[in-house]
Design a protein around this motif. Sequence first.
Motif, mmCIF file in Angstrom:
data_model
loop_
_atom_site.group_PDB
_atom_site.id
_atom_site.type_symbol
_atom_site.label_atom_id
_atom_site.label_comp_id
_atom_site.label_asym_id
_atom_site.label_seq_id
_atom_site.Cartn_x
_atom_site.Cartn_y
_atom_site.Cartn_z
ATOM 1 N N GLU A 115 0.829 -1.212 0.000
ATOM 2 C CA GLU A 115 0.000 0.000 0.000
ATOM 3 C C GLU A 115 0.863 1.261 0.000
ATOM 4 O O GLU A 115 0.551 2.240 -0.684
ATOM 5 N N LEU A 116 1.957 1.242 0.748
ATOM 6 C CA LEU A 116 2.856 2.399 0.750
ATOM 7 C C LEU A 116 3.472 2.614 -0.627
ATOM 8 O O LEU A 116 3.601 3.762 -1.087
ATOM 9 N N ALA A 117 3.849 1.534 -1.280
ATOM 10 C CA ALA A 117 4.398 1.652 -2.642
ATOM 11 C C ALA A 117 3.347 2.228 -3.583
ATOM 12 O O ALA A 117 3.646 3.078 -4.429
ATOM 13 N N ARG A 118 2.094 1.779 -3.426
ATOM 14 C CA ARG A 118 1.008 2.313 -4.253
ATOM 15 C C ARG A 118 0.802 3.801 -3.980
ATOM 16 O O ARG A 118 0.657 4.603 -4.903
ATOM 17 N N LEU A 119 0.811 4.173 -2.707
ATOM 18 C CA LEU A 119 0.662 5.596 -2.358
ATOM 19 C C LEU A 119 1.800 6.436 -2.919
ATOM 20 O O LEU A 119 1.583 7.535 -3.419
ATOM 21 N N ARG A 120 3.016 5.902 -2.831
ATOM 22 C CA ARG A 120 4.171 6.636 -3.356
ATOM 23 C C ARG A 120 4.021 6.836 -4.873
ATOM 24 O O ARG A 120 4.216 7.935 -5.384
ATOM 25 N N ARG A 121 3.653 5.762 -5.596
ATOM 26 C CA ARG A 121 3.459 5.878 -7.050
ATOM 27 C C ARG A 121 2.345 6.856 -7.366
ATOM 28 O O ARG A 121 2.471 7.703 -8.259
#
Length: 98
Positions: A61-67
């Motif tokens: 989820e953090l990777a998705r938020l960052r992207r």
Amino acid sequence: MSRIETAQATALADAQDKARKIEQTNQAAIEEVAKNADEKIALATADADAARNSASRLRTELARLRRSSQDAAVANPSKRESSIDTIGVLIDVLEGVE
């Protein structure tokens, strides 16, 4: 056999029986402790597995938020600074929890 020898044999048999019962009681206690330890290990393992799964989902989820944040910053450069900072701080805080 004399009475003394009979009494001694009986006392010896009683002492051996008592020792056997004490040993059985001790063995049962040891087995109970081992069983409880095994149950606690199983629970701890399940908790660790659940924590690993949660951490993996959080990282995803953090990777998705960052992207998403990076994509939004590219799409709308005027809002880039404030939204990246907010999302960036959130991501840094959540990554620091590990």
